[in-house]
Design an enzyme around this catalytic site. Structure first.
Site, short mmCIF file in Angstrom:
data_model
loop_
_atom_site.label_atom_id
_atom_site.label_comp_id
_atom_site.label_asym_id
_atom_site.label_seq_id
_atom_site.Cartn_x
_atom_site.Cartn_y
_atom_site.Cartn_z
N SER A 61 -30.02 25.08 23.80
CA SER A 61 -30.62 23.82 23.33
C SER A 61 -30.37 23.67 21.84
CB SER A 61 -32.11 23.81 23.64
OG SER A 61 -32.31 23.76 25.03
N GLU A 62 -30.01 22.47 21.46
CA GLU A 62 -29.65 22.21 20.07
C GLU A 62 -30.71 22.72 19.09
OE1 GLU A 62 -29.51 18.04 18.93
OE2 GLU A 62 -28.03 18.52 17.41
N GLN A 79 -27.34 33.70 18.51
CA GLN A 79 -27.24 33.72 19.98
C GLN A 79 -26.07 32.87 20.46
OE1 GLN A 79 -30.44 34.01 22.80
NE2 GLN A 79 -31.93 33.65 21.19
N GLY A 102 -35.56 21.64 18.83
CA GLY A 102 -36.93 22.15 18.68
C GLY A 102 -37.65 22.33 20.00
N ARG A 103 -36.98 22.93 20.97
CA ARG A 103 -37.53 23.06 22.33
C ARG A 103 -37.98 21.71 22.87
NH1 ARG A 103 -41.36 26.81 20.93
NH2 ARG A 103 -40.21 28.42 19.89
N ASP A 135 -42.99 23.80 25.10
CA ASP A 135 -41.62 23.68 25.59
C ASP A 135 -41.46 22.39 26.38
OD1 ASP A 135 -39.05 24.00 26.58
OD2 ASP A 135 -39.29 26.15 26.88
N ARG A 137 -38.37 21.05 27.16
CA ARG A 137 -36.96 20.93 27.54
C ARG A 137 -36.81 20.59 29.02
NH1 ARG A 137 -34.94 26.49 24.92
NH2 ARG A 137 -36.91 27.11 25.83
N LYS A 163 -36.52 31.31 31.48
CA LYS A 163 -35.40 30.39 31.60
C LYS A 163 -34.69 30.58 32.94
CE LYS A 163 -32.17 28.58 28.22
NZ LYS A 163 -31.55 28.95 26.93
#
Ligand code: ZN
Length: 205
Positions: A61-62, A79, A102-103, A135, A137, A163
């Site tokens: 994720s960005e 990572q 930012g999640r 979170d 996302r 995840k």
């Protein structure tokens, strides 16, 4: 691809493809638009991903601060780099890069959360103080991209066991977890401890 992978319509539209030479070899980049909000997301892949063997995958994720500005507040940049290196070593793999800064809370909220962290809160406490989800996302996007690339089985590069469950729930067949080993620095030690203790990430030594 099997029929039961298509339980819902894709959230994305495939828009464009190009080759992308990188420090870690030549990738193909595919760009998608999220239909609901026009956000763009990309997949980068190397090698023949059409064969049936499980594909090495990073779902990233960005993180503008970590990925582009070399921030030491988190471990996103290292990572991402580790994922590129592992794919280069295997000669085959995919990085799905989702624009969920930012999640999922967005860049401005992330800066606000960082401000609270400057005052001593940890990453989870800061989001809660701002009445933001810990979170937000959406990993269905990753599933839709994998469907588009005709990938059914993956070896996931992550330290986050949640995840794996989240991706499995969205329909992705995760057959193996590959740990992503990165070095801590004095600025991200607390963040990584919080990920370990509150978000149950695994950090293998
Ligand atoms: Zn980050």
């Amino acid at each position: 691809m099997t029929a039961n992978n298509h339980s819902s319509q894709s959230l994305l539209k495939r828009e464009a493809t190009c080759s992308l030479p990188t420090e870690w070899g030549k990738f193909t980049m595919v760009g998608y638009t999220e239909l609901a909000n026009n956000k763009d997301h990309v997949a980068l892949y190397m090698g023949d991903i059409t064969t049936p063997e499980p594909v090495l995958l990073r779902v990233h994720s960005e993180c503008l601060t970590g990925d582009a500005f070399f921030s030491q507040k988190c471990d996103c940049g290292p990572q991402l780099e580790a994922a590129f290196k592992m794919i280069q070593a295997e000669g085959r793999g995919v990085i799905i890069y989702l624009r969920q800064e930012g999640r999922g809370i967005g860049l401005i909220n992330k800066i606000k959360a960082y401000h609270l962290q400057d005052q001593g809160l940890d990453t989870v406490e800061a989001n809660l103080a701002l009445h933001l989800p810990i979170d937000a996302r959406n990993f269905q996007l990753a599933k839709d991209i994998l469907d588009d690339l005709n990938i059914n089985e993956v070896k996931l590069m992550t330290n986050n066991p949640n995840k794996i469950d989240t991706l499995k729930d969205s329909g992705i067949n995760v057959v193996e977890r590959i740990p992503v080993i990165i070095e801590t620095n004095p600025n991200n030690e607390k963040y990584i401890q919080t990920k370990k203790n509150k978000l149950h990430h695994l950090f293998d030594d």
